[in-house]
Design a protein around this motif. Sequence first.
Motif, PDB file in Angstrom:
ATOM      1  N   ARG A 135      79.929  41.740  -9.541  1.00 48.96           N
ATOM      2  CA  ARG A 135      80.435  41.320  -8.239  1.00 48.96           C
ATOM      3  C   ARG A 135      81.874  40.839  -8.358  1.00 48.96           C
ATOM      4  O   ARG A 135      82.207  40.057  -9.234  1.00 48.96           O
ATOM      5  N   LEU A 159      79.031  40.919   6.717  1.00 46.29           N
ATOM      6  CA  LEU A 159      79.156  40.604   5.300  1.00 46.29           C
ATOM      7  C   LEU A 159      79.883  41.758   4.623  1.00 46.29           C
ATOM      8  O   LEU A 159      79.613  42.918   4.936  1.00 46.29           O
ATOM      9  N   TYR A 192      78.565  45.335   5.766  1.00 45.18           N
ATOM     10  CA  TYR A 192      77.250  45.275   6.396  1.00 45.18           C
ATOM     11  C   TYR A 192      77.394  44.933   7.869  1.00 45.18           C
ATOM     12  O   TYR A 192      78.161  44.050   8.244  1.00 45.18           O
ATOM     13  N   THR A 219      82.668  38.457  -2.245  1.00 42.51           N
ATOM     14  CA  THR A 219      81.831  38.493  -1.051  1.00 42.51           C
ATOM     15  C   THR A 219      82.603  37.780   0.040  1.00 42.51           C
ATOM     16  O   THR A 219      83.109  36.689  -0.180  1.00 42.51           O
ATOM     17  N   GLU A 253      72.353  40.297  -3.923  1.00 49.58           N
ATOM     18  CA  GLU A 253      72.728  39.759  -5.234  1.00 49.58           C
ATOM     19  C   GLU A 253      71.626  39.943  -6.274  1.00 49.58           C
ATOM     20  O   GLU A 253      71.903  39.964  -7.465  1.00 49.58           O
ATOM     21  N   PHE A 265      82.829  36.889   4.417  1.00 49.97           N
ATOM     22  CA  PHE A 265      82.145  36.797   5.700  1.00 49.97           C
ATOM     23  C   PHE A 265      83.220  36.947   6.773  1.00 49.97           C
ATOM     24  O   PHE A 265      83.811  35.954   7.200  1.00 49.97           O
ATOM     25  N   ARG A 322      72.974  34.935   5.066  1.00 50.06           N
ATOM     26  CA  ARG A 322      72.765  34.378   3.720  1.00 50.06           C
ATOM     27  C   ARG A 322      71.566  35.050   3.037  1.00 50.06           C
ATOM     28  O   ARG A 322      71.597  35.326   1.836  1.00 50.06           O
ATOM     29  N   LYS A 326      72.701  38.431   1.876  1.00 50.67           N
ATOM     30  CA  LYS A 326      73.552  38.233   0.703  1.00 50.67           C
ATOM     31  C   LYS A 326      72.696  37.967  -0.534  1.00 50.67           C
ATOM     32  O   LYS A 326      72.919  38.563  -1.594  1.00 50.67           O
ATOM     33  N   ASP A 327      71.702  37.108  -0.418  1.00 46.86           N
ATOM     34  CA  ASP A 327      70.831  36.779  -1.548  1.00 46.86           C
ATOM     35  C   ASP A 327      70.050  38.007  -2.023  1.00 46.86           C
ATOM     36  O   ASP A 327      69.920  38.239  -3.235  1.00 46.86           O
ATOM     37  N   ASN A 353      80.914  43.119   0.679  1.00 47.78           N
ATOM     38  CA  ASN A 353      80.812  42.970  -0.773  1.00 47.78           C
ATOM     39  C   ASN A 353      81.729  43.960  -1.456  1.00 47.78           C
ATOM     40  O   ASN A 353      81.799  45.127  -1.050  1.00 47.78           O
TER      41      ASN A 353
END
Length: 159
Positions: free
Chosen positions: A114, A128, A150, A117, A16, A119, A9, A12-13, A130
């Motif tokens: 985007r 992850l 990723y 996303t 973003e 998982f 997470r 991901k943040d 994207n």
Amino acid sequence: MSPDGAAVRALKDRLERHPSATAVLQEHCSVPIRVVRLSVGEQPSQETLRLLEVSDPQQVRTRHVQLLCGDVPLSDAWNWYVPERLTDDMNHLLETTDTPFGKAVSKTNFHRQRLETRFPDNTTGIVLENRAVLRRASDNAPISLVVEDYLPGALKPQP
């Protein structure tokens, strides 16, 4: 062993908040990110052409790379891009060097739209994924469709 959900997470943040994935990965790598070109064997799909707003597959080039911190793989990335929307210098860098895509096209001041996303499950080795369209700031024209996978190495700082 499954990757730590909090670490995924957090990655991901960070992704973003920044248009360049390479820049995000570089923040946790003490040496310059290394780019290794991988083979490309497929034509862009109809969906790729639609997202890039072109009609002919010949208008699109494909770049497939792995990003590493030292010898630790961080991500595997596919870029389908429209050379006519980039400068000659940018195209030269993309075709003849291992310069990361985001760095090569940084003067477009692109932003990331985007698309998705995901998982993936733990059996894939991908923590992850994207999908995004990179758009040129001057006219919002799509310059690239990127799919970034990723790997576990991207979850923790690398020496």
